[in-house]
Structures are given as structure tokens and as C-alpha cells.
Scaffold this active site. Structure first.
Site, PDB file in Angstrom:
ATOM      1  N   LYS A  53      45.021  42.670  39.550  1.00 47.00           N
ATOM      2  CA  LYS A  53      45.356  42.829  37.311  1.00 47.00           C
ATOM      3  C   LYS A  53      44.822  44.168  36.788  1.00 47.00           C
ATOM      4  CE  LYS A  53      44.743  37.445  37.441  1.00 47.00           C
ATOM      5  NZ  LYS A  53      43.950  37.028  36.760  1.00 47.00           N
ATOM      6  N   ARG A  54      44.146  45.207  37.219  1.00 41.90           N
ATOM      7  CA  ARG A  54      44.150  45.983  36.578  1.00 41.90           C
ATOM      8  C   ARG A  54      45.161  46.798  36.583  1.00 41.90           C
ATOM      9  NH1 ARG A  54      40.711  47.223  40.483  1.00 41.90           N
ATOM     10  NH2 ARG A  54      40.586  49.136  41.581  1.00 41.90           N
TER      11      ARG A  54
END
Length: 467
Positions: free
Chosen positions: A246-247
């Protein structure tokens, strides 16, 4: 016949990596005239949800990956939910016990954890010590079933079509659990039983499963079932060359749909993450089916590039039929509480904005000007462009438009060509004032496109109002 499967665990949404795995299985099956099976591996009781099942099926349909057997479709090997096949796993686990390939383990989770901690402190191996391996009689106690890994110094070998032949020493494999005390199977066991019974010929999955494969090969052999061919795909990495997460941005397929990406763009992008066909970048679905081959898979990890996906999305926005884009735009306008059932108007909006929009959501935002009752002006735009000098020119435009009947794009272009020639001015003198009058912004859709979409009455009303 080639038979492949995609077997997601419904513990979340369909991840980009999972979608690519599904796509490679789907294209291989279609290219080979085989079958593509969708199986839901929902044996994780704590994390599996119906919501996740629904989200996975929705994303698969959005991507256009229709399955031949599986949920909602059925097939000869139903059910396709592992939670509904527990009696099958129990049957085959007991069969392995009868054949001497498995045994009942009465060790509790607490005992196993205590033993692991003790061995860790002593610097000893933390694998299971085979305490219950030679217990013959069945005790009236809860038990798991463990696979009896063969003694000896041999190797487990299997064929990987991407990584060639892989060999692992049997001594490195502990006696692993195949059926837990609650009656639920472990991944390795349920996967093998289902793949064998469903006659899967090729297993195409991520290379994070390579460590599981030797155990699975042992199970195939013990069950006297044919071992399928394996293809372990390299991971997808983020821009910093670490595993995609997700980063690095959105990792769920559903999020990209919500952001206004097109399924054609997503499919085209996903297939190029680890597969190539010369220098070709753009592929239709039919081209992918015709050209897809396992021989063209790459061995190195692919890097997810959001900018490339966005470029592809804009390509498809510009190249797909306007009617198709209009249907999607209608849904994105509905999210903004705008109902438009005028398909012709929507198509004209698409044609006016497709060169300026990278996503359908962006297009929906830019198209709001066509549905606002009152023009919302950018700060300073009216003061800068609707000057006392330009108002008389705008008034003349209004007067002449009242007598102009044809509001098609070509007719409007001709109208303004003749107007500026008659006035002895250049079109750029009136371009920005007209734009501001029509939509309140200094940057927006083409002027002639706006006039055509608004129509005669609304165009005249807006220009008159700003005067």
C-alpha cells in the site's frame, strides 16, 4: 486438455498480484482451448468473509475473466468453495493414515509452542520432533493429522516451466500437518486434493509458493495422483524494488475501478508485468488470447509503474468507442448525484473531454460544467476577460446566434470563422471570454464542443447572463 485454476483466499480484495496470476491462467487456458477454473480457498475461518468473496468475483468480472467452472457457474467438480469440501479432505487424510503416509498427532498447540521455545533457547532445530509418529492405537483425544515425510537422504524434485527443475532435500522437510484438530485442512493438503480431483494440469502461481511445492509433490505421490506442471511467477515490486504494498499506492483492483480506470487498460498493463511479445505494448483481449505463451514469461520481478498504467488508461479513453466510455461516465456522474439519460449528450461530452482526461473520474469532474444551472466562475476570470471592450462583441455574437439554426460542431466552426472575418478580429480575441462565459473557467472543454453540447438556448442564456 489444459486445465488451470485461480484459487484466491477471500481475506480481502483482489490484489494486483493476484489479478495478474489470474490473468496469466485465464489467457493460457483460452490460448490452449482449455478450461479456466475459479476456486475459493476459504478455509481461514477467522479472516474469510462473504464480502471479500463478492469483491473478488466483481473484480474478476470487471477484468473480463469469465471462468468455465466455479462459483455462480458450477461445474463437474462442485462445490468450488473449500469450506464446503471438508468431508473430502477428511476422507483423503484418513486414506493416507491407512496407507502409512500420515499419522495422528495428539500434541496440543501449547505443548508444541513450549517445545519450540525450549529448542530455540538451546539452539536446537525448532521443527516438530515426531513425538506421535509411531503411536499406533487411536486415542480418545483431539488430534491433528500429520504427513509422514520419508526418512532418508533423497531429494524431492519437480518441473517448473519458468525456473527449470527444482530439487529440495527431503531432510529439510518436517512432518507437516495436513488436517488440523478442528477438521479444517492446511493449505498444502486442500490445494493438492482439489487440484488432483479437479484434474488441474498446470499450476501458475506466485513464486512465494515455491517452498510449498516440495511438500505438495510428496502428497501427490502418496495419494498416487499425477503431479501437475508448475510455473512460479516472480513477484511484482514497487518503485523502490521492494514487494508491492500500500505504501506504493493502490494495490486493490477494485480501487482502480473506483478511480476511473478502464478494465482494458488494467488487463493490458497487468499482462506486461512479466510477459512480453516483442516490442508491442498495446494489445486487445483477442490479441492476448492469440499470442499468449508461457515461453514469453520473464524470470525477473516486474516493477509496478503507476504512470505507465495511467498512460495506458488515457490511450483507451481516447481509442474506445465514445458510446462505451459514455456508459461508464454515466455511472461516475451518478456518484456525484447527476442523473443523465441522454446518451447523445454523454457521447458528445466524452468526445470533448477524452483528450484531456486520464481517468473517467477526472472526466466526470470536468464534465460538471455541462450540468450546472449557474456558471461558477474562477476567481478573477470574469473581471479579466469579460471587459467593457469585449461585451459589445459578445452581444453581437448573441444576436447572430439567435438567427443561427445549425448547432452542429462543423456549422459552429464555420459560423465563428465568418464572424471574426466580418469583424476584422482574430478568434483568440473572443476565445477566452467565450470560454469564461460558457463554463466560468479559463481552461476547459473546447468552445465549439461546449456550444454544441449546451445547445442554442442554453449557450445564448449563459453568454447573455455574463454580459
Amino acid at each position: 486438455m489444459v486445465r488451470v485454476r485461480f484459487a484466491p483466499s477471500p481475506t480481502g480484495y483482489l490484489h494486483i498480484g493476484g489479478a495478474r496470476t489470474a490473468l496469466f491462467n485465464y489467457l493460457f487456458a483460452r490460448n490452449q482451448g482449455g478450461k479456466f477454473i475459479l476456486r475459493i480457498e476459504d478455509t481461514d475461518q477467522a479472516r474469510s468473509t462473504e464480502e471479500s468473496v463478492g469483491a473478488i468475483l466483481t473484480s474478476m468480472k470487471w477484468l473480463g475473466m469469465d471462468w468455465d467452472e466455479g462459483p455462480e457457474t458450477g461445474g463437474p467438480f462442485e462445490p468450488y468453495f473449500q469450506s464446503q469440501r471438508l468431508h473430502i479432505y477428511r476422507q483423503y487424510a484418513e486414506l493416507l493414515i491407512d496407507k502409512g503416509f500420515a499419522y495422528r498427532c495428539y500434541c496440543t498447540a501449547e505443548e508444541l509452542e513450549k517445545k519450540r521455545e525450549e529448542n530455540q533457547k538451546k539452539g536446537l532445530p525448532t521443527r516438530y520432533d515426531r513425538k506421535c509418529r509411531d503411536i499406533k492405537e487411536k486415542k480418545d483425544l483431539p488430534y491433528a493429522i500429520r504427513f509422514r515425510v520419508p526418512d532418508g537422504s533423497g531429494n524431492v524434485e519437480f518441473e517448473d516451466l519458468l525456473h527449470d527443475r527444482i530439487s529440495v532435500a527431503i531432510s529439510e522437510i518436517e512432518d507437516f500437518v495436513i488436517l488440523k484438530s478442528d477438521g479444517f485442512p492446511t493449505y498444502n493438503f486442500s490445494c493438492v486434493v482439489d487440484d488432483a480431483l479437479m484434474q488441474i494440469t498446470h499450476i501458475i502461481r506466485g513464486d512465494d509458493h515455491i517452498n510449498n511445492t516440495p511438500k505438495q509433490v510428496l502428497l501427490y505421490n502418496a495419494l498416487d495422483m499425477p503431479v501437475p506442471l508448475f510455473v512460479h511467477l516472480p513477484m511484482i515490486l514497487g518503485s523502490d524494488k521492494t514487494r508491492l504494498s500500500k505504501r506504493h499506492g493502490a494495490t486493490s483492483v477494485g480501487v482502480y475501478e473506483e478511480m476511473g480506470y478502464l478494465p482494458e487498460a488494467m488487463v493490458n498493463y497487468l499482462v506486461r508485468l512479466g510477459w512480453s511479445y516483442g516490442d508491442q505494448e498495446i494489445f486487445s483481449k483477442q490479441e492476448l488470447i492469440e499470442k499468449f505463451s508461457l515461453k514469453n514469461l520473464g524470470r525477473s520481478s516486474a516493477v509496478f509503474n503507476p504512470e505507465k498504467l495511467l498512460w495506458l488508461n488515457q490511450h483507451y479513453i481516447k481509442s474506445l468507442p465514445a458510446a462505451d466510455i459514455a456508459g461508464i461516465l454515466k455511472k461516475f456522474l451518478a456518484k456525484r448525484n447527476i442523473e443523465c439519460n441522454d446518451g447523445t449528450k454523454l457521447e458528445k461530452i466524452v468526445l470533448s473531454l477524452r483528450e484531456r482526461s486520464k481517468t473517467i473520474d477526472e472526466m466526470a469532474g470536468k464534465s460538471l460544467v455541462f450540468f450546472e444551472k449557474d456558471v461558477v466562475f474562477e476567481e478573477g476570470a470574469r473581471e479579466k476577460f469579460i471587459t467593457d471592450d469585449i461585451k459589445p462583441v459578445l452581444s453581437d455574437i448573441v444576436s447572430e446566434l439567435k438567427n443561427h439554426t445549425d448547432f452542429s460542431l462543423a456549422a459552429l466552426e464555420q459560423f465563428f470563422k465568418e464572424f471574426v472575418e466580418k469583424k476584422g478580429i482574430k478568434f483568440k480575441i473572443i476565445a477566452q471570454p467565450l470560454r469564461v462565459a460558457l463554463c466560468g473557467k479559463t481552461v476547459g472543454p473546447g468552445i465549439f464542443e461546449m456550444l454544441e453540447i449546451f445547445g442554442k438556448e442554453e449557450s445564448i442564456r449563459r453568454i447573455s447572463a455574463v454580459i
